[in-house]
Design a protein around this motif. Sequence first.
Motif, PDB file in Angstrom:
ATOM      1  N   PHE A 178     -16.950  11.458 -18.067  1.00 44.23           N
ATOM      2  CA  PHE A 178     -18.408  11.478 -18.231  1.00 44.23           C
ATOM      3  C   PHE A 178     -18.982  10.056 -18.232  1.00 44.23           C
ATOM      4  O   PHE A 178     -20.020   9.796 -17.618  1.00 44.23           O
ATOM      5  N   LEU A 179     -18.294   9.139 -18.892  1.00 40.77           N
ATOM      6  CA  LEU A 179     -18.777   7.761 -18.963  1.00 40.77           C
ATOM      7  C   LEU A 179     -18.788   7.085 -17.595  1.00 40.77           C
ATOM      8  O   LEU A 179     -19.643   6.249 -17.315  1.00 40.77           O
ATOM      9  N   THR A 180     -17.831   7.445 -16.735  1.00 33.35           N
ATOM     10  CA  THR A 180     -17.819   6.843 -15.396  1.00 33.35           C
ATOM     11  C   THR A 180     -19.015   7.299 -14.568  1.00 33.35           C
ATOM     12  O   THR A 180     -19.364   6.662 -13.571  1.00 33.35           O
ATOM     13  N   LEU A 181     -19.641   8.393 -14.984  1.00 29.46           N
ATOM     14  CA  LEU A 181     -20.826   8.894 -14.285  1.00 29.46           C
ATOM     15  C   LEU A 181     -22.124   8.337 -14.863  1.00 29.46           C
ATOM     16  O   LEU A 181     -23.155   8.322 -14.184  1.00 29.46           O
ATOM     17  N   THR A 182     -22.071   7.898 -16.128  1.00 28.39           N
ATOM     18  CA  THR A 182     -23.299   7.485 -16.803  1.00 28.39           C
ATOM     19  C   THR A 182     -23.362   6.004 -17.147  1.00 28.39           C
ATOM     20  O   THR A 182     -24.451   5.439 -17.246  1.00 28.39           O
ATOM     21  N   SER A 183     -22.216   5.379 -17.369  1.00 28.17           N
ATOM     22  CA  SER A 183     -22.187   3.978 -17.794  1.00 28.17           C
ATOM     23  C   SER A 183     -21.797   3.068 -16.639  1.00 28.17           C
ATOM     24  O   SER A 183     -20.707   3.220 -16.070  1.00 28.17           O
ATOM     25  N   PRO A 184     -22.632   2.091 -16.285  1.00 30.60           N
ATOM     26  CA  PRO A 184     -22.287   1.148 -15.210  1.00 30.60           C
ATOM     27  C   PRO A 184     -21.002   0.373 -15.513  1.00 30.60           C
ATOM     28  O   PRO A 184     -20.195   0.126 -14.608  1.00 30.60           O
ATOM     29  N   ASP A 185     -20.806  -0.019 -16.796  1.00 27.83           N
ATOM     30  CA  ASP A 185     -19.597  -0.768 -17.168  1.00 27.83           C
ATOM     31  C   ASP A 185     -18.343   0.077 -16.984  1.00 27.83           C
ATOM     32  O   ASP A 185     -17.333  -0.385 -16.429  1.00 27.83           O
ATOM     33  N   ALA A 186     -18.399   1.330 -17.475  1.00 24.33           N
ATOM     34  CA  ALA A 186     -17.245   2.226 -17.332  1.00 24.33           C
ATOM     35  C   ALA A 186     -16.987   2.537 -15.865  1.00 24.33           C
ATOM     36  O   ALA A 186     -15.838   2.579 -15.416  1.00 24.33           O
ATOM     37  N   ALA A 187     -18.056   2.753 -15.118  1.00 26.31           N
ATOM     38  CA  ALA A 187     -17.905   3.056 -13.687  1.00 26.31           C
ATOM     39  C   ALA A 187     -17.268   1.882 -12.946  1.00 26.31           C
ATOM     40  O   ALA A 187     -16.401   2.075 -12.087  1.00 26.31           O
ATOM     41  N   ALA A 188     -17.689   0.673 -13.305  1.00 27.43           N
ATOM     42  CA  ALA A 188     -17.121  -0.521 -12.659  1.00 27.43           C
ATOM     43  C   ALA A 188     -15.631  -0.650 -12.978  1.00 27.43           C
ATOM     44  O   ALA A 188     -14.824  -1.014 -12.112  1.00 27.43           O
ATOM     45  N   SER A 189     -15.265  -0.340 -14.229  1.00 28.15           N
ATOM     46  CA  SER A 189     -13.846  -0.403 -14.624  1.00 28.15           C
ATOM     47  C   SER A 189     -13.008   0.611 -13.855  1.00 28.15           C
ATOM     48  O   SER A 189     -11.842   0.372 -13.561  1.00 28.15           O
ATOM     49  N   ALA A 190     -13.630   1.758 -13.550  1.00 27.40           N
ATOM     50  CA  ALA A 190     -12.909   2.818 -12.830  1.00 27.40           C
ATOM     51  C   ALA A 190     -13.079   2.697 -11.318  1.00 27.40           C
ATOM     52  O   ALA A 190     -12.551   3.530 -10.571  1.00 27.40           O
ATOM     53  N   GLY A 191     -13.805   1.678 -10.865  1.00 26.91           N
ATOM     54  CA  GLY A 191     -14.034   1.504  -9.436  1.00 26.91           C
ATOM     55  C   GLY A 191     -14.979   2.530  -8.857  1.00 26.91           C
ATOM     56  O   GLY A 191     -14.881   2.907  -7.688  1.00 26.91           O
ATOM     57  N   LYS A 192     -15.927   3.009  -9.695  1.00 33.09           N
ATOM     58  CA  LYS A 192     -16.883   4.022  -9.249  1.00 33.09           C
ATOM     59  C   LYS A 192     -18.314   3.532  -9.464  1.00 33.09           C
ATOM     60  O   LYS A 192     -18.534   2.422  -9.942  1.00 33.09           O
ATOM     61  N   THR A 193     -19.261   4.394  -9.120  1.00 32.21           N
ATOM     62  CA  THR A 193     -20.677   4.079  -9.312  1.00 32.21           C
ATOM     63  C   THR A 193     -21.292   5.104 -10.258  1.00 32.21           C
ATOM     64  O   THR A 193     -21.164   6.316 -10.047  1.00 32.21           O
ATOM     65  N   ALA A 194     -21.943   4.620 -11.319  1.00 32.96           N
ATOM     66  CA  ALA A 194     -22.600   5.525 -12.272  1.00 32.96           C
ATOM     67  C   ALA A 194     -23.895   6.037 -11.654  1.00 32.96           C
ATOM     68  O   ALA A 194     -24.772   5.255 -11.312  1.00 32.96           O
ATOM     69  N   TRP A 195     -24.011   7.355 -11.535  1.00 33.94           N
ATOM     70  CA  TRP A 195     -25.210   7.921 -10.909  1.00 33.94           C
ATOM     71  C   TRP A 195     -25.910   8.960 -11.784  1.00 33.94           C
ATOM     72  O   TRP A 195     -27.085   9.275 -11.566  1.00 33.94           O
ATOM     73  N   LEU A 196     -25.208   9.507 -12.779  1.00 37.21           N
ATOM     74  CA  LEU A 196     -25.762  10.624 -13.537  1.00 37.21           C
ATOM     75  C   LEU A 196     -26.985  10.230 -14.364  1.00 37.21           C
ATOM     76  O   LEU A 196     -28.015  10.922 -14.337  1.00 37.21           O
ATOM     77  N   LEU A 197     -26.896   9.096 -15.102  1.00 38.03           N
ATOM     78  CA  LEU A 197     -28.008   8.702 -15.967  1.00 38.03           C
ATOM     79  C   LEU A 197     -29.254   8.332 -15.161  1.00 38.03           C
ATOM     80  O   LEU A 197     -30.352   8.795 -15.483  1.00 38.03           O
ATOM     81  N   PRO A 198     -29.126   7.496 -14.104  1.00 37.91           N
ATOM     82  CA  PRO A 198     -30.327   7.230 -13.294  1.00 37.91           C
ATOM     83  C   PRO A 198     -30.917   8.508 -12.704  1.00 37.91           C
ATOM     84  O   PRO A 198     -32.138   8.667 -12.659  1.00 37.91           O
TER      85      PRO A 198
END
Length: 286
Positions: A178-198
């Motif tokens: 869930f954090l990889t979808l909402t948190s830019p920091d977590a997404a960056a750590s996982a090599g993904k882009t956070a899109w859910l919160l925006p």
Amino acid sequence: MEEKEKKSKKWISYTIDGLLIALIAFLVYVQISMIVTKPRNHGVPMVFGSSFLYVSTDSMDDPDNPDCLAPGTGIIIQQVRSYDELRCSTPILDEQGKPTGDYQKDGDIVTFYYKDIRNVDTHRLVEKTYDETDKKWHFVTMGDNPIAHKKGAYRTEKWTQDDLVGKEVFHSKALGTFLTLTSPDAAASAGKTAWLLPTAIIVPLVVLAGMSIIDVYRTAKRKEKEEEAEILKAMVEAGVDPNDEVAAETFRQKEEFKREYRLKMEEELELAKKLARKKQKKGSGK
């Protein structure tokens, strides 16, 4: 029946608008809270007294411990009310009863700012002492991963109460996803882009704007139909044949002119009333 249906639709519209506004307000509050708390919490944002972090390294991964923090795990930490409540891990003793330097995995997991890496870290608490000299608690932490220990990076870390961010109270892989979808920091750590919160912020705004536009359009169309019905009624009462295009158009233009003139007079009358009230207030204030 039509009146009840109109009222029902109106209340449904009000309810949807209210829920969307509440959602937007909540998301805005979350964003503001994160921005405000981040600088004073060693760069870790906090919402409702809790922080949500993403495990990106294997320093807390232990195959022999099912409750470990493997990479990709999401954790929730909360501020500590009292340093006395922090629980240290139990030292492992050798056959002679002397400490081996290793510990049981039964102490609290804490997040702290570690100056050596200039970033926050989350490890197991193994020691704590109160120093009478500086009147502060001093802590020692260690990662759970025995293989990571052998790599010789940081077997233990020493820091003080000034660097404590919080204590882990919950963790799960689902939260990490869930954090990889909402948190830019977590997404960056996982090599993904956070899109859910925006998306959660933008979509309600678009829906709310779309509903407002539809409401305005419907209101305008309804008013237009009501005005047309009034003109048609006045036309019939005046003895004008609606099928006579020339006569009907002439009558319609006259009626529209009368309506515009009436609206203008009403506006001028309302303006005159406002000016009179202002003048009256100024006079009573002297």
